[in-house]
Design a protein around this motif. Structure first.
Motif, PDB file in Angstrom:
ATOM      1  N   SER A 158      42.315  31.233  13.597  1.00  0.00           N
ATOM      2  CA  SER A 158      41.469  31.888  12.587  1.00  0.00           C
ATOM      3  C   SER A 158      40.672  30.886  11.758  1.00  0.00           C
ATOM      4  O   SER A 158      39.639  31.239  11.204  1.00  0.00           O
ATOM      5  N   TYR A 203      33.736  37.963  12.763  1.00  0.00           N
ATOM      6  CA  TYR A 203      35.081  37.443  13.024  1.00  0.00           C
ATOM      7  C   TYR A 203      36.128  38.155  12.170  1.00  0.00           C
ATOM      8  O   TYR A 203      35.873  38.520  11.037  1.00  0.00           O
ATOM      9  N   CYS A 204      37.313  38.328  12.727  1.00  0.00           N
ATOM     10  CA  CYS A 204      38.472  38.733  11.934  1.00  0.00           C
ATOM     11  C   CYS A 204      39.687  37.974  12.468  1.00  0.00           C
ATOM     12  O   CYS A 204      39.619  37.303  13.504  1.00  0.00           O
ATOM     13  N   ASN A 205      40.788  38.078  11.744  1.00  0.00           N
ATOM     14  CA  ASN A 205      41.988  37.326  12.092  1.00  0.00           C
ATOM     15  C   ASN A 205      42.994  38.225  12.801  1.00  0.00           C
ATOM     16  O   ASN A 205      43.157  39.384  12.431  1.00  0.00           O
TER      17      ASN A 205
END
Ligand code: NAI
Ligand code: FMN
Length: 173
Positions: free
Chosen positions: A86, A166-168
């Motif tokens: 991430s 983006y995401c984690n």
């Protein structure tokens, strides 16, 4: 006697934009795919990566034939899939943009294992691979890759690409 109803014609074409909009909601892990060898060093960001078989262990990478790195990957014949954590969004943007190969590789630490392809230190995982087959499919080549070494280093959150951002991905509690 019942009359047969003529079926409605199927839609014959999905536009490029409609396809991309649809694909934008398929969440995918983000990878930096690298190579090094007689043809030189190269790398690009890829979400079109997935598992193929576990006997032999193999995965696929879809690479656009118009990409600047295409010839280098084909000539070297091996690659490493470095799956990002991430914290590595900047690296994804760098390898997915228009910067030179020197700039792309300068901001991170790399090492090698079996094939000579660069393994990203601090990646979530590295798959060192031999390219065993290439299949042309539309604008891309599907690179079939046999995994010859796996290195798992970080135990962090994954980086996921979803809706053009983006995401984690966090571990389950
Ligand atoms: N498979 C690929 O070649 C991908 C290429 N990209 C490239 O990164 C840039 C930004 O992408 P986004 O912000 O996601 O917006 P976008 O609207 O260009 O793409 C949306 C989605 O469509 C798919 N896609 C995009 N280009 C594609 C291609 N040439 N072939 C097959 N599938 C494709 C991907 O799943 C992507 O997440 C674009 O230049 C795009 O071409 C991004 C994701 C995958
Ligand atoms: C999030 C993201 C995912 C991408 N996935 C792929 C992919 O799976 N296959 C591909 O050929 N290109 C993909 N690209 C595009 C390449 O990374 C990009 O074409 C390349 O790094 C820059 O192009 P150039 O080297 O030809 O200038 C992606 C780009 C981004 C930002």
């Amino acid at each position: 006697m019942l009359a047969m109803k003529t079926p409605e014609p199927m839609p014959v074409e999905v536009s490029r934009d409609a396809f991309r909009n649809a694909m934008s909601v398929l969440a995918a892990a983000v990878n930096v795919v690298t190579t090094d060898g007689p043809a030189g060093r190269a790398g690009f960001t890829a979400t079109a990566v997935c598992s193929v078989s576990d006997e032999p262990p193999s995965l696929l990478v879809c690479l656009n034939r118009n990409a600047s790195v295409y010839d280098t990957f084909c000539a070297n014949g091996h690659l490493c899939v470095n799956t990002l954590t991430s914290g590595q969004q900047a690296l994804s943007n760098l390898f997915g943009g228009k910067s030179s190969m020197q700039e792309r590789f300068a901001t991170a630490e790399w090492s090698t294992e079996c094939t000579g392809a660069p393994l990203l230190d601090d990646a979530l995982i590295n798959f060192d691979c031999r390219i065993t087959n290439r299949v042309a499919a539309g604008s891309h080549d599907i690179l079939i890759c046999e995994v010859v070494a796996v290195r798992q280093q970080a135990d962090g959150e994954g980086l996921v690409y979803f809706q053009r951002g983006y995401c984690n991905a966090t571990s389950r509690a």
